[in-house]
Structure formats: structure tokens, C-alpha cells
Design a protein around this motif. Structure first.
Motif, PDB file in Angstrom:
ATOM      1  N   VAL A  27       0.853  -1.190   0.000  1.00  0.00           N
ATOM      2  CA  VAL A  27       0.000   0.000   0.000  1.00  0.00           C
ATOM      3  C   VAL A  27       0.887   1.237   0.000  1.00  0.00           C
ATOM      4  CG1 VAL A  27      -1.835   1.258   1.185  1.00  0.00           C
ATOM      5  CG2 VAL A  27      -1.783  -1.255   1.263  1.00  0.00           C
ATOM      6  N   VAL A  50       1.057   5.369  -0.203  1.00  0.00           N
ATOM      7  CA  VAL A  50       0.166   6.464   0.180  1.00  0.00           C
ATOM      8  C   VAL A  50       0.854   7.802  -0.079  1.00  0.00           C
ATOM      9  CG1 VAL A  50      -1.230   7.451   2.043  1.00  0.00           C
ATOM     10  CG2 VAL A  50      -0.754   4.981   2.015  1.00  0.00           C
ATOM     11  N   LEU A  73      -3.516  11.159   7.518  1.00  0.00           N
ATOM     12  CA  LEU A  73      -2.813   9.905   7.782  1.00  0.00           C
ATOM     13  C   LEU A  73      -3.071   9.397   9.195  1.00  0.00           C
ATOM     14  CD1 LEU A  73       0.512  10.730   5.972  1.00  0.00           C
ATOM     15  CD2 LEU A  73      -0.939   8.737   5.499  1.00  0.00           C
ATOM     16  N   VAL A 119      -4.485   5.640   9.866  1.00  0.00           N
ATOM     17  CA  VAL A 119      -3.774   4.588  10.603  1.00  0.00           C
ATOM     18  C   VAL A 119      -4.410   4.287  11.950  1.00  0.00           C
ATOM     19  CG1 VAL A 119      -1.620   5.115   9.413  1.00  0.00           C
ATOM     20  CG2 VAL A 119      -2.015   6.049  11.699  1.00  0.00           C
ATOM     21  N   LEU A 174      -6.602   1.191  11.506  1.00  0.00           N
ATOM     22  CA  LEU A 174      -6.060  -0.046  10.962  1.00  0.00           C
ATOM     23  C   LEU A 174      -5.780  -1.033  12.091  1.00  0.00           C
ATOM     24  CD1 LEU A 174      -3.532   1.396   8.352  1.00  0.00           C
ATOM     25  CD2 LEU A 174      -5.710   0.232   7.868  1.00  0.00           C
ATOM     26  N   THR A 209       1.778  -3.913   4.082  1.00  0.00           N
ATOM     27  CA  THR A 209       2.795  -2.937   4.457  1.00  0.00           C
ATOM     28  C   THR A 209       2.425  -1.616   3.812  1.00  0.00           C
ATOM     29  OG1 THR A 209       4.439  -4.705   4.438  1.00  0.00           O
ATOM     30  CG2 THR A 209       5.267  -2.455   4.470  1.00  0.00           C
ATOM     31  N   LEU A 210       2.551  -0.533   4.579  1.00  0.00           N
ATOM     32  CA  LEU A 210       2.263   0.796   4.064  1.00  0.00           C
ATOM     33  C   LEU A 210       3.561   1.559   3.841  1.00  0.00           C
ATOM     34  CD1 LEU A 210      -0.500   0.019   5.477  1.00  0.00           C
ATOM     35  CD2 LEU A 210      -0.839   2.464   5.698  1.00  0.00           C
ATOM     36  N   VAL A 220       4.663   5.517   2.885  1.00  0.00           N
ATOM     37  CA  VAL A 220       4.042   6.838   2.911  1.00  0.00           C
ATOM     38  C   VAL A 220       5.019   7.909   2.446  1.00  0.00           C
ATOM     39  CG1 VAL A 220       3.015   8.587   4.436  1.00  0.00           C
ATOM     40  CG2 VAL A 220       2.535   6.151   4.810  1.00  0.00           C
ATOM     41  N   ILE A 272       4.728   0.552   8.794  1.00  0.00           N
ATOM     42  CA  ILE A 272       4.517   1.759   8.009  1.00  0.00           C
ATOM     43  C   ILE A 272       5.896   2.383   7.810  1.00  0.00           C
ATOM     44  CG2 ILE A 272       3.466   4.053   7.910  1.00  0.00           C
ATOM     45  CD1 ILE A 272       1.342   2.984   9.920  1.00  0.00           C
ATOM     46  N   THR A 314      -0.195  -4.050  -5.693  1.00  0.00           N
ATOM     47  CA  THR A 314      -0.068  -2.669  -5.239  1.00  0.00           C
ATOM     48  C   THR A 314      -1.409  -1.957  -5.160  1.00  0.00           C
ATOM     49  OG1 THR A 314       2.085  -2.600  -6.343  1.00  0.00           O
ATOM     50  CG2 THR A 314       1.146  -0.501  -5.649  1.00  0.00           C
ATOM     51  N   LEU A 324      -8.808  -1.618   2.977  1.00  0.00           N
ATOM     52  CA  LEU A 324      -7.413  -2.060   2.948  1.00  0.00           C
ATOM     53  C   LEU A 324      -7.243  -3.425   3.594  1.00  0.00           C
ATOM     54  CD1 LEU A 324      -5.552   1.297   3.682  1.00  0.00           C
ATOM     55  CD2 LEU A 324      -5.781   0.120   1.484  1.00  0.00           C
TER      56      LEU A 324
END
Length: 191
Positions: A9, A11, A21, A25, A28, A35-36, A38, A76, A122, A184
Motif C-alpha cells: 500500500v 500512500v 494519515l 492509521v 487499521l 505494508t504501508l 508513505v 509503516i 499494489t 485495505l
């Protein structure tokens, strides 16, 4: 029914992005099967407290990665100031490549590298921000079979980035931030 696991993921956010953000989060789950990564546009000479703020906002730990760091699920990773973050197979690449639309880090290098490396796994998320960073990257993700989620422009503090993503391509989802976490989770689990 789409059974593709989408666990990478990426962002993008700019103006108003820290608050957006934090909201994202905070909802979540700690055991998110994704996995994010950013990118938030910040000045090059300012330290970034974003990993600390995101770690405090929700149950998933956030970090500034180091070059070559292995990618771990349930993390993240936040692009450090003045460095582009790109994805390679199983690792994070950081570099001081040319600025993209006057900024480094920028979302397009992250989105494009995620699309090239992880393809349909993705998910690109475009949040509040000015300019049109992430638009080319969103197009690259879609071209590789990935999905694009765009924040509702009327909810965004700065709607330029979401509007640009909407105008350029057909995102898969246009959502309020509070509706993104459950999607997500489902996408990461192949639901």
C-alpha cells in the motif's frame, strides 16, 4: 470476485496530510496483512516527526527506513526528508534523485517503483494535497493491474491531488478516509 492479495500500500499526501494519515492509521488493525509506504511533502531542512505521530495514532509501528532495509509486513515506512523512497524486490531504496515537481520525497517515484516491482499487489492511496504528485504514479499502478483509492475531494483539506488523480484515470474507489481502513484490510486478505 477479485481474489488478488494486495498487500503493498503506497500512500501520497501533502497539505493536510498529517491529520489525514493519523485518521487512516488509527483505524487499521495491528495485524494488518499489508505494508504501508508513505510519502508526505515536507521541507528538506526540517526533521520529520511523522513516524512518531503515526505510531502514536494507531497500532502499527511507523519508521523512517534506511537504504536497503528489508520490507516487513505490518509496518509503516515513511519517506525521510529530502530522499525519494522506491521499492525493490523485498527492500527499500532511498536516493537523492532529481526533485519531482519541486519536491523530494515525491509520490510518483514511490508509486511507479511499486507498480514496476509488485504489479497487481499494489494499492495506491491518494490523500489531501496540492499539485498533482501521485497522478502519474497512479496511472502506472493501474497499468500493472493494481488498484487506486482516492480521498473524497470535498473531504480533503487541499483537494488538488485527489482531483488530479480523479481526472487522469478512473480510480477504483473514491472514499472518505474513515471508509479506507476496512477496504485495505479486505484487499490485503484477498477479499
Amino acid at each position: 470476485m477479485d481474489r488478488q492479495i494486495r498487500d503493498i500500500v503506497v500512500v501520497a499526501a501533502s497539505a493536510g496530510g498529517v491529520q489525514a494519515l493519523q485518521r487512516l492509521v488509527s483505524q487499521l488493525p495491528a495485524d494488518l496483512a499489508a505494508t504501508l509506504f508513505v510519502v508526505v511533502h515536507i521541507g528538506t531542512n526540517r526533521p520529520s516527526l511523522l513516524p512518531h505521530l503515526l505510531s502514536r495514532a494507531g497500532p502499527i509501528p511507523a519508521y523512517h527506513p534506511v537504504h536497503g532495509q528489508p520490507i516487513e509486513r505490518g509496518r509503516i515506512y515513511v519517506a525521510p526528508p529530502d530522499l525519494h523512497m522506491r521499492l525493490q524486490p523485498g527492500a527499500i531504496h532511498l536516493d537523492r534523485g532529481p526533485k519531482v515537481r519541486h519536491t523530494r520525497p515525491a509520490a510518483d517515484p514511490l508509486f511507479e517503483s511499486a507498480a514496476a516491482t509488485y504489479g497487481a499487489r499494489t494499492v495506491g492511496v491518494v490523500l489531501t494535497g496540492g499539485d498533482f504528485d501521485a497522478t502519474a504514479g497512479a496511472r502506472a499502478i493501474k497499468a500493472q493491474g493494481g488498484l487506486i483509492i482516492v480521498q473524497q475531494p470535498h473531504e480533503a483539506e487541499a483537494p488538488s491531488m485527489p482531483l488530479s488523480a480523479l481526472r487522469d484515470d478512473h480510480p477504483d474507489h473514491i472514499l472518505h478516509i474513515d471508509d479506507m481502513p476496512s477496504l485495505l484490510v479486505d484487499l490485503a486478505e484477498g477479499m
